[in-house]
Design a protein around this motif. Structure first.
Motif, PDB file in Angstrom:
ATOM      1  N   ALA A 210      12.513  -4.418 -10.681  1.00  0.00           N
ATOM      2  CA  ALA A 210      12.988  -4.747  -9.334  1.00  0.00           C
ATOM      3  C   ALA A 210      12.121  -5.846  -8.745  1.00  0.00           C
ATOM      4  N   VAL A 211      10.832  -5.786  -9.018  1.00  0.00           N
ATOM      5  CA  VAL A 211       9.908  -6.806  -8.518  1.00  0.00           C
ATOM      6  C   VAL A 211      10.265  -8.161  -9.093  1.00  0.00           C
ATOM      7  N   SER A 212      10.495  -8.206 -10.402  1.00  0.00           N
ATOM      8  CA  SER A 212      10.823  -9.485 -11.049  1.00  0.00           C
ATOM      9  C   SER A 212      12.162 -10.035 -10.584  1.00  0.00           C
ATOM     10  N   ALA A 213      13.033  -9.155 -10.081  1.00  0.00           N
ATOM     11  CA  ALA A 213      14.344  -9.594  -9.594  1.00  0.00           C
ATOM     12  C   ALA A 213      14.317  -9.920  -8.102  1.00  0.00           C
ATOM     13  N   GLY A 214      13.141  -9.821  -7.481  1.00  0.00           N
ATOM     14  CA  GLY A 214      13.024 -10.149  -6.072  1.00  0.00           C
ATOM     15  C   GLY A 214      13.558  -9.078  -5.142  1.00  0.00           C
ATOM     16  N   ILE A 215      13.648  -7.854  -5.624  1.00  0.00           N
ATOM     17  CA  ILE A 215      14.142  -6.745  -4.815  1.00  0.00           C
ATOM     18  C   ILE A 215      12.963  -6.119  -4.072  1.00  0.00           C
ATOM     19  N   PRO A 216      13.071  -5.919  -2.760  1.00  0.00           N
ATOM     20  CA  PRO A 216      11.955  -5.346  -2.001  1.00  0.00           C
ATOM     21  C   PRO A 216      11.539  -3.984  -2.560  1.00  0.00           C
ATOM     22  N   CYS A 217      10.232  -3.731  -2.546  1.00  0.00           N
ATOM     23  CA  CYS A 217       9.720  -2.444  -2.999  1.00  0.00           C
ATOM     24  C   CYS A 217       9.924  -1.393  -1.917  1.00  0.00           C
ATOM     25  N   PRO A 218      10.040  -0.115  -2.308  1.00  0.00           N
ATOM     26  CA  PRO A 218      10.105   0.959  -1.311  1.00  0.00           C
ATOM     27  C   PRO A 218       8.754   1.069  -0.611  1.00  0.00           C
ATOM     28  N   PRO A 219       8.667   1.797   0.486  1.00  0.00           N
ATOM     29  CA  PRO A 219       7.409   1.920   1.222  1.00  0.00           C
ATOM     30  C   PRO A 219       6.280   2.440   0.326  1.00  0.00           C
ATOM     31  N   SER A 220       5.100   1.856   0.494  1.00  0.00           N
ATOM     32  CA  SER A 220       3.934   2.355  -0.238  1.00  0.00           C
ATOM     33  C   SER A 220       3.591   3.752   0.263  1.00  0.00           C
ATOM     34  N   LEU A 221       3.090   4.576  -0.639  1.00  0.00           N
ATOM     35  CA  LEU A 221       2.781   5.958  -0.314  1.00  0.00           C
ATOM     36  C   LEU A 221       1.275   6.176  -0.256  1.00  0.00           C
ATOM     37  N   THR A 222       0.846   7.030   0.647  1.00  0.00           N
ATOM     38  CA  THR A 222      -0.560   7.406   0.712  1.00  0.00           C
ATOM     39  C   THR A 222      -0.876   8.381  -0.420  1.00  0.00           C
ATOM     40  N   GLN A 223      -2.152   8.623  -0.646  1.00  0.00           N
ATOM     41  CA  GLN A 223      -2.536   9.574  -1.690  1.00  0.00           C
ATOM     42  C   GLN A 223      -1.985  10.965  -1.393  1.00  0.00           C
ATOM     43  N   ASP A 224      -2.010  11.349  -0.125  1.00  0.00           N
ATOM     44  CA  ASP A 224      -1.464  12.655   0.255  1.00  0.00           C
ATOM     45  C   ASP A 224       0.025  12.730  -0.046  1.00  0.00           C
TER      46      ASP A 224
END
Length: 294
Positions: free
Chosen positions: A230-244
């Protein structure tokens, strides 16, 4: 998501029965003395045959019955219907008279010959459907078997927001996760899958805010990271997650069924998330890829 599980488990019972015609610990089936011809008849005469044979009728949330609408169909490679758990009179009919599109039979054969998989097609009622297809041989003949469900969103509860601790919130979360799962398994190749990820990530098409309100769905890699292609296709990543959050979601990520969990393992606030692990394995593909739908 439950429609997909139902189709798969019922299909397992049928396939083992036809292939072995004896008790199989793989699918938990019961002994049978039916001959090759009797197998087809029994499938057509008993709409819940696949579920009962897989031992699933008492292993679901339903009360002693297979969910209505799920049944097994089978055709030989010449296009003759050999079993139809919904309408017995279809047995012996040609695929050209039973499928609304002339290429459906050929597409099922292609999927079967390449190892089986999910195939999207148009039903005779005009509705889009997803069928789990696999190939088998019996008595010197080749067949494909299928169990299908309608590719349609579950009923959406209007005037409901994700801020409510109400059944309607659970209903809508399950509906959007199920829709995303169906779109993923229906993707016939990587460009099709990338389009699904793009629609979800940008909240476009059926995932638009005008449709789903403040409910949202995200597709992660099995490691709860951004999907690499998805990154290589220019698709936005989902929200980053905290360790918790990673700890909380990972705790249920390996379960076979969709599971609820708190978004954070160390906080009671922050709400709940529905997590479902799915596998994208288009018919004929060499490998497969797992995703987490949250």
């Amino acid at each position: 998501h439950s429609s997909i599980e139902t189709a798969t488990f019922g299909f397992c019972g049928l396939f083992c029965f036809l292939k072995h015609n004896r008790k199989s610990t793989m699918c938990g089936q019961t002994p049978s003395t039916l001959g090759p011809a009797g197998n087809w008849d029994r499938i057509s005469d008993d709409p819940w045959f696949g579920a009962a044979h897989a031992g699933s009728m008492t292993n679901t949330q339903y009360t002693g019955t297979w969910p209505h609408g799920f049944y097994v169909f089978a055709f030989d490679y010449n296009g003759t219907c050999t079993a139809d758990g919904m309408q017995r009179s279809n047995v012996g009919a040609s695929s050209t008279s039973l499928f609304s599109s002339s290429d459906t039979h050929a597409r099922f054969i292609v999927a079967a010959d390449k190892g089986g998989g999910w195939v999207q097609y148009t039903g005779d009622d005009g509705a889009e459907r997803l069928a789990k297809i696999v190939k088998t041989t019996k008595s010197g003949r080749t067949f494909y078997l299928g169990v299908a469900f309608t590719k349609r969103w579950a009923t959406w509860a209007p005037d409901c927001t994700s801020t409510l601790n109400e059944p309607c919130s659970e209903n809508n979360a399950q509906a959007i996760v199920g829709a995303a799962n169906s779109d993923i398994i229906a993707a016939k190749d990587q460009p099709s899958l990338q389009e699904v990820l793009r629609l979800v990530a940008t909240r476009s098409g059926p995932y638009n805010r005008s449709v789903v309100g403040d409910f949202s769905v995200h597709i992660y890699s099995i490691e709860l990271q951004c999907v690499d292609f998805a990154v290589s296709a220019g698709i936005p990543c989902p929200p980053s997650l905290t360790q918790d959050e990673v700890a909380a979601l990972s705790a249920v990520s390996k379960k076979e069924e969709a599971s609820w969990t708190r978004r954070s393992s160390s906080q009671e606030s922050g709400g709940y998330a529905l997590v479902f692990r799915t596998v994208w394995s288009p018919a004929g593909s060499v490998g497969s890829q797992e995703f987490l739908i949250v």
